[in-house]
Each structure stands twice: as structure tokens, then as C-alpha cells.
Design a protein around this motif. Structure first.
Motif, mmCIF file in Angstrom:
data_model
loop_
_atom_site.group_PDB
_atom_site.id
_atom_site.type_symbol
_atom_site.label_atom_id
_atom_site.label_comp_id
_atom_site.label_asym_id
_atom_site.label_seq_id
_atom_site.Cartn_x
_atom_site.Cartn_y
_atom_site.Cartn_z
ATOM 1 N N ARG A 74 0.827 -1.205 0.000
ATOM 2 C CA ARG A 74 0.000 0.000 0.000
ATOM 3 C C ARG A 74 0.864 1.259 0.000
ATOM 4 O O ARG A 74 0.559 2.246 -0.696
ATOM 5 C CB ARG A 74 -0.930 -0.021 1.217
ATOM 6 C CG ARG A 74 -1.939 1.117 1.266
ATOM 7 C CD ARG A 74 -2.922 1.098 0.119
ATOM 8 N NE ARG A 74 -3.791 -0.065 0.136
ATOM 9 C CZ ARG A 74 -4.910 -0.145 0.845
ATOM 10 N NH1 ARG A 74 -5.295 0.862 1.610
ATOM 11 N NH2 ARG A 74 -5.669 -1.228 0.776
ATOM 12 N N ASP A 130 2.391 1.803 -3.525
ATOM 13 C CA ASP A 130 1.379 2.298 -4.466
ATOM 14 C C ASP A 130 1.082 3.772 -4.206
ATOM 15 O O ASP A 130 0.980 4.570 -5.141
ATOM 16 C CB ASP A 130 0.103 1.467 -4.312
ATOM 17 C CG ASP A 130 -0.996 1.916 -5.251
ATOM 18 O OD1 ASP A 130 -0.833 1.744 -6.476
ATOM 19 O OD2 ASP A 130 -2.019 2.433 -4.774
ATOM 20 N N GLN A 169 -1.282 -8.451 -4.460
ATOM 21 C CA GLN A 169 -1.400 -7.064 -4.927
ATOM 22 C C GLN A 169 -2.831 -6.752 -5.355
ATOM 23 O O GLN A 169 -3.330 -5.655 -5.130
ATOM 24 C CB GLN A 169 -0.429 -6.817 -6.092
ATOM 25 C CG GLN A 169 1.024 -6.750 -5.686
ATOM 26 C CD GLN A 169 1.680 -8.113 -5.594
ATOM 27 O OE1 GLN A 169 1.007 -9.144 -5.577
ATOM 28 N NE2 GLN A 169 2.993 -8.133 -5.549
ATOM 29 N N LYS A 224 2.218 6.779 -6.896
ATOM 30 C CA LYS A 224 1.150 7.593 -7.485
ATOM 31 C C LYS A 224 1.081 9.002 -6.889
ATOM 32 O O LYS A 224 0.205 9.780 -7.257
ATOM 33 C CB LYS A 224 -0.193 6.882 -7.304
ATOM 34 C CG LYS A 224 -0.289 5.582 -8.084
ATOM 35 C CD LYS A 224 -1.627 4.894 -7.880
ATOM 36 C CE LYS A 224 -1.731 3.612 -8.686
ATOM 37 N NZ LYS A 224 -3.025 2.907 -8.451
ATOM 38 N N LEU A 276 -4.455 -3.687 -3.483
ATOM 39 C CA LEU A 276 -4.587 -2.471 -4.288
ATOM 40 C C LEU A 276 -5.915 -2.353 -5.017
ATOM 41 O O LEU A 276 -6.376 -1.243 -5.285
ATOM 42 C CB LEU A 276 -3.443 -2.403 -5.309
ATOM 43 C CG LEU A 276 -2.021 -2.495 -4.723
ATOM 44 C CD1 LEU A 276 -0.987 -2.384 -5.830
ATOM 45 C CD2 LEU A 276 -1.797 -1.420 -3.662
#
Length: 202
Positions: free
Chosen positions: A74, A77, A135, A81, A139
Motif C-alpha cells: 500500500r 502504491d 497485490q 502515485k 490495491l
């Protein structure tokens, strides 16, 4: 969508880790507590309480390892981003995913072992197909068989490219690490006046 070249992938991962080294290291350090307890109890006199303590420390370390792996997914990600980072929220959300993660791992294991029984090759294929199940859980919010199906969808049409990235990255890192460690040992041995060959033979 095209896949990132493996060397660029490794470089980006390194840059991300270097930029947020204390964040990742801080979470990884959580594993030291149960490990230290396990080591200390291993030197204690034989007693059922000590044995129970060792088992509890091992179970707690496994629990932490799963939780931290989910946190890392997490965090990565979020950082890649460039989203706002709320570590408390990440911890709470991933804590709630542990049971689902264990179920997905169990399904992966059963399918992989079933594939190995079918002449090995199917097991290896299944391992690649479902490599991204965790994942997908963390996600994308997929659970159980849906997480496995989502992983297979990601791999479909790019099987060997995925294999190369799953194996090539770790092998390249391991090779580089071995060269650095080997070079350091050889240098120290030469400075100490010891034949480097004798160090490796020992």
C-alpha cells in the motif's frame, strides 16, 4: 499497457527506497521484537512456558511479516502515485486485510501444490499466473478467487515477460550483492594478509 523494462524497474525501486528509507526501515524494524524474543527464549532452560513463548513469538513474527508486506504494498502504491500519505490509515486498512491475505495465500499454495502433482510444469505456470494475487487484494480490493483471477488477467498475454521480471530482478540483485560482498571479503582478507581462497574454502 507496456511493461517497464527490468533495469528501469529496479532503478525506480531503488530511488523510491532511498528517498523513503526511514519509512520502510521503520516498519521492517517491527520484526526485530519477536525475533529477539525468539532468540532469547532459545537460550532459556527447557520448560513448557519457554516452549509456549517460542511458539507465540514465531506466530507473532509470522503475523507481523504478513501485515508489513501488505503495508509495503500500500505504501509503495501511494508513493508511486504521489497520493497523500496517511500511515495510520494504511496500517488500519491493511490490518483488516490480513485474514483475506491468508486465505489468498492458502488458495495459491493449494493450486501450486496441485500443479506440482500434475508433473511440475503446471505448478510453475500457476505460480506465475497467480503471482500478483496479494497485490490484487491490497490495491484493487479483490478477494479470494477473484484476487487470483485478477492476477491471471494481468499475466495473460505477457507470461514470459512476467517470468523475466519475477526472476530477473531478484537474480540480478542477488548477483550484484554477491559481487559486492565477495569483493569486500577479498579486500579485507588481502589487507589482513590472508589468502582469499582460504576464506571461501573455510
Amino acid at each position: 499497457m507496456s511493461m517497464m523494462p527490468i533495469f528501469e524497474l529496479i532503478s525506480n525501486a531503488y530511488q523510491l527506497f532511498r528517498k523513503h528509507i526511514w519509512l520502510f526501515t521503520g516498519y521492517a524494524a517491527w520484526l526485530l521484537a519477536p525475533f529477539a524474543a525468539f532468540v532469547l527464549l532459545s537460550f532459556a532452560p527447557d520448560h513448557w512456558i519457554v516452549t509456549a513463548g517460542i511458539i507465540l513469538a514465531s506466530v507473532f513474527e509470522m503475523f507481523l511479516a504478513i501485515w508489513i508486506s501488505l503495508i509495503f504494498m500500500r505504501l509503495t502504491d501511494t508513493l508511486v502515485k504521489k497520493k497523500p500519505l496517511n500511515t495510520q490509515k494504511v496500517q488500519q486498512e491493511t490490518l483488516g486485510l490480513i485474514r483475506s491475505s491468508v486465505r489468498v495465500m492458502f488458495l495459491q499454495l493449494i493450486i501450486f501444490l496441485g500443479g506440482l502433482i500434475l508433473f511440475v510444469i503446471p505448478g510453475l505456470i500457476f505460480a506465475v499466473w497467480y503471482a500478483f494475487s496479494q497485490q490484487s487484494l491490497v490495491l484493487d480490493g479483490e478477494k479470494d478467487m477473484n484476487a487470483l483471477a485478477a492476477s491471471k488477467t494481468l499475466v495473460t498475454g505477457r507470461f514470459f515477460s512476467v517470468v523475466w521480471r519475477l526472476l530477473g530482478g531478484p537474480l540480478l540483485i542477488a548477483f550484484t550483492y554477491s559481487l559486492l560482498v565477495g569483493g569486500a571479503i577479498t579486500l579485507v582478507a588481502m589487507v589482513a594478509g590472508v589468502d582469499p581462497a582460504s576464506v571461501y574454502e573455510g
